[in-house]
Design a protein around this motif. Structure first.
Motif, short mmCIF file in Angstrom:
data_model
loop_
_atom_site.label_atom_id
_atom_site.label_comp_id
_atom_site.label_asym_id
_atom_site.label_seq_id
_atom_site.Cartn_x
_atom_site.Cartn_y
_atom_site.Cartn_z
N THR A 2 0.89 -0.98 0.08
CA THR A 2 0.02 -0.16 0.06
C THR A 2 0.84 1.24 0.08
O THR A 2 2.08 1.00 -0.16
CB THR A 2 -0.88 -0.03 1.33
OG1 THR A 2 -1.97 1.00 1.20
CG2 THR A 2 -0.21 0.02 2.55
N LEU A 3 0.29 2.48 0.26
CA LEU A 3 1.19 3.62 0.15
C LEU A 3 0.69 4.08 1.62
O LEU A 3 -0.28 4.24 1.85
CB LEU A 3 0.62 4.63 -0.88
CG LEU A 3 1.48 5.68 -1.17
CD1 LEU A 3 2.57 5.51 -2.28
CD2 LEU A 3 0.47 6.85 -1.63
N GLY A 22 5.93 3.20 -0.45
CA GLY A 22 4.94 2.31 -1.03
C GLY A 22 5.05 2.74 -2.58
O GLY A 22 4.08 2.15 -3.21
N LEU A 23 5.86 3.82 -3.11
CA LEU A 23 5.92 4.19 -4.54
C LEU A 23 6.59 2.94 -5.15
O LEU A 23 7.54 2.60 -4.74
CB LEU A 23 6.27 5.41 -4.87
CG LEU A 23 5.60 6.58 -4.29
CD1 LEU A 23 6.38 7.92 -4.50
CD2 LEU A 23 4.10 6.93 -5.23
N PRO A 24 6.05 2.65 -6.25
CA PRO A 24 6.91 1.56 -7.14
C PRO A 24 8.42 2.24 -7.57
O PRO A 24 8.30 3.38 -7.77
CB PRO A 24 6.24 1.22 -8.38
CG PRO A 24 5.28 2.49 -8.39
CD PRO A 24 5.05 2.86 -7.15
N PHE A 148 2.16 9.40 -9.46
CA PHE A 148 1.68 8.02 -9.78
C PHE A 148 0.43 7.65 -10.47
O PHE A 148 0.32 7.11 -11.57
CB PHE A 148 2.13 7.33 -8.41
CG PHE A 148 1.41 5.80 -8.63
CD1 PHE A 148 2.04 4.83 -9.12
CD2 PHE A 148 0.05 5.65 -8.17
CE1 PHE A 148 1.57 3.57 -9.17
CE2 PHE A 148 -0.45 4.29 -8.24
CZ PHE A 148 0.28 3.05 -8.51
N TYR A 360 -4.91 2.06 -5.30
CA TYR A 360 -4.03 1.38 -6.67
C TYR A 360 -3.23 0.38 -6.33
O TYR A 360 -3.04 -0.54 -6.87
CB TYR A 360 -3.84 2.47 -7.61
CG TYR A 360 -4.91 2.82 -8.60
CD1 TYR A 360 -6.13 3.53 -8.45
CD2 TYR A 360 -4.43 2.47 -10.25
CE1 TYR A 360 -7.04 3.52 -9.30
CE2 TYR A 360 -5.41 2.64 -10.91
CZ TYR A 360 -7.00 3.18 -10.81
OH TYR A 360 -7.74 3.67 -11.67
N ARG A 361 -2.29 0.68 -5.43
CA ARG A 361 -1.12 0.27 -4.90
C ARG A 361 -1.57 -1.34 -4.35
O ARG A 361 -1.05 -2.25 -4.71
CB ARG A 361 -0.16 0.75 -3.99
CG ARG A 361 0.60 1.98 -4.54
CD ARG A 361 1.54 1.68 -5.63
NE ARG A 361 2.81 1.22 -5.24
CZ ARG A 361 3.25 -0.07 -5.82
NH1 ARG A 361 2.45 -0.73 -6.64
NH2 ARG A 361 4.32 -0.57 -5.31
N GLU A 362 -2.75 -1.16 -3.59
CA GLU A 362 -3.36 -2.53 -3.27
C GLU A 362 -3.61 -3.29 -4.27
O GLU A 362 -3.45 -4.56 -4.18
CB GLU A 362 -4.28 -2.00 -2.19
CG GLU A 362 -3.73 -1.64 -0.84
CD GLU A 362 -4.76 -0.57 -0.04
OE1 GLU A 362 -6.02 -0.87 -0.08
OE2 GLU A 362 -4.27 0.24 0.74
N VAL A 372 3.01 -2.49 -12.36
CA VAL A 372 1.61 -2.09 -12.13
C VAL A 372 0.93 -1.88 -13.38
O VAL A 372 -0.38 -2.27 -13.26
CB VAL A 372 1.91 -0.49 -11.34
CG1 VAL A 372 0.57 -0.01 -11.13
CG2 VAL A 372 2.66 -0.53 -10.26
#
Ligand code: EPS
Length: 387
Positions: A2-3, A22-24, A148, A360-362, A372
């Motif tokens: 997550t972020l 948590g940013l890719p 992001f 979105y990260r989740e 992603v």
């Protein structure tokens, strides 16, 4: 994945910090967009003298190399340029000077409850962190989240819909292009006439030593359906958005879509009928739900409204009590803004962006940004999403 983000910093201390985790990896950041967001938060008719001192810029201390994220925590620093004027009063270390305490809590501020809770005697120990100066760090973090989201096709915009007694007419079907000139308005209103009336309202009430509240709207475009989840209370995107936006200093109400209005309508005038066309896929003709059904995005634009109370520092102070003597007294008087609604709208964008980027990260995971994109493309393919 997550972020997560946190901020630290006092209003008149050395500076503010945000850490975003948590940013890719491999996400390209736009330095100008970051600077622009910081500057947009400082705009708005009705700000006080402090904004002439600050010109916020973001100093990235970790997690980014040559303009791309490393997939590690991103730490940013925003300096308080006012700090040299507060060096004695706010120094982290003991100083050789008598620093006067403030004992006059303001009604509507965190002052009194914070003083009681933490056992301080100086109201400043509470107000420094409660101050909306902290939102500069949120906007820095939010701008990274926006970067992001932009890369996955989601854009976020805001405008002011009310200041004091002046409201903008309802505008239901706004698209991303409708927000192009909004930062040119002195109050970030979409309509030039309304903008002028809002400026007049601020000037009129400022002369009467009053502060003003208002409302803003945040919209997000390009979201796929199914972000968030109906499975558990904590996963519901509407609840997460409401918490995030309500956490902005002075926000007292949040509604999603036409949340308040549909409460008084019959069901047949409250919901979005469902349509499908081969060339278009799933779609709706209305968006009273503000893009959310069952705690998930439904693919329509996300619409979030927030109501802000008038600033609690008044140049004509309200009645209070001296916390040392317990005698009636006027609340403390400080340099202040008349209204912060235009700035709060930019903070609203940041908080919405942080929640959406987290969701979105989740949903799509991935360590590198390409992972992603691959997961998002596969999901769109599976659900037959054509937009
Ligand atoms: C604030 C009071 C004012 C605002 C401040 C928030 O600051 P000062 O007490 O230094 O005049 O200008 O907002 C900012 C500094 C900012 O960057 O937004 C408050 O009490 O919340």
């Amino acid at each position: 994945m997550t972020l997560r983000f946190t901020t630290a910093g006092e209003s008149h201390g050395p500076g503010l910090v945000a850490i975003v985790e948590g940013l890719p990896a491999g996400l390209e950041l736009d330095r100008e967009a970051l600077d622009r967001d910081m500057a947009r938060r400082q705009l708005g008719h009705g700000r006080g003298g402090r904004m002439k001192i600050e010109s916020d810029s973001v100093d990235i201390r970790s997690g980014v190399r040559h303009g791309r994220t490393l997939g590690t925590p991103v730490a940013v620093l925003v300096e308080n340029r006012d700090y040299p004027n507060w060096d004695e009063r706010m120094n982290p270390w003991p100083v050789d000077a008598e620093v006067e305490e403030s004992h006059l809590p303001r009604p509507g501020h965190a002052d009194l409850a914070g003083l009681l809770k933490f056992g301080h005697t100086d109201v400043r120990n509470v107000l420094e962190r409660a101050s909306a100066r902290e939102t500069a760090a949120r906007v820095a973090a939010g701008s990274l989240a926006k970067g992001f989201l932009d890369a996955v096709g989601v854009s976020i915009h805001s405008h002011v819909t009310r200041i004091g007694s002046v409201s903008a007419p309802a505008a239901d079907d706004l698209g991303p292009d409708d927000f192009e000139g909004v930062d040119d308005s002195a109050v970030r209103a979409l309509d030039a006439d309304v903008s002028g009336l809002m400026v007049e309202e601020i000037d009129r009430l400022r002369k009467e030593n009053e502060s003003l509240g208002g409302m803003f709207e945040v919209r997000a475009f390009g979201l796929v359906p199914g972000i968030g989840s109906m499975t558990s209370w904590s996963e519901k995107l509407d609840g997460r958005l409401a918490q995030a936006v309500c956490s902005i200093q002075s926000v007292k109400g949040v509604s999603l879509g036409e949340g308040w209005e549909v409460a008084g309508r019959p069901g047949s005038e409250a919901h979005e009928e469902i349509f499908f066309l081969e060339e278009k896929g799933w779609f709706r003709e209305t968006n009273r739900a503000g893009g959310l059904e069952g705690g998930m995005t439904n693919g329509e634009p996300l619409v979030v409204h927030a109501a802000i109370k008038p600033i609690s520092t008044l140049t004509k102070p309200l009645r209070s009590v001296d916390t040392e003597t317990k005698e009636p007294a006027e609340a403390m008087r400080e340099r202040t803004d008349s209204t912060v609604v235009p700035a709060a709208a930019v903070v609203g964008e940041a908080m919405v962006a942080l929640v959406l980027a987290g969701a979105y990260r989740e949903k799509f995971g991935g360590d590198h940004f390409d992972d992603v994109c691959a997961a998002l493309a596969a999901y769109k393919e599976r659900i037959g999403w054509r937009r």
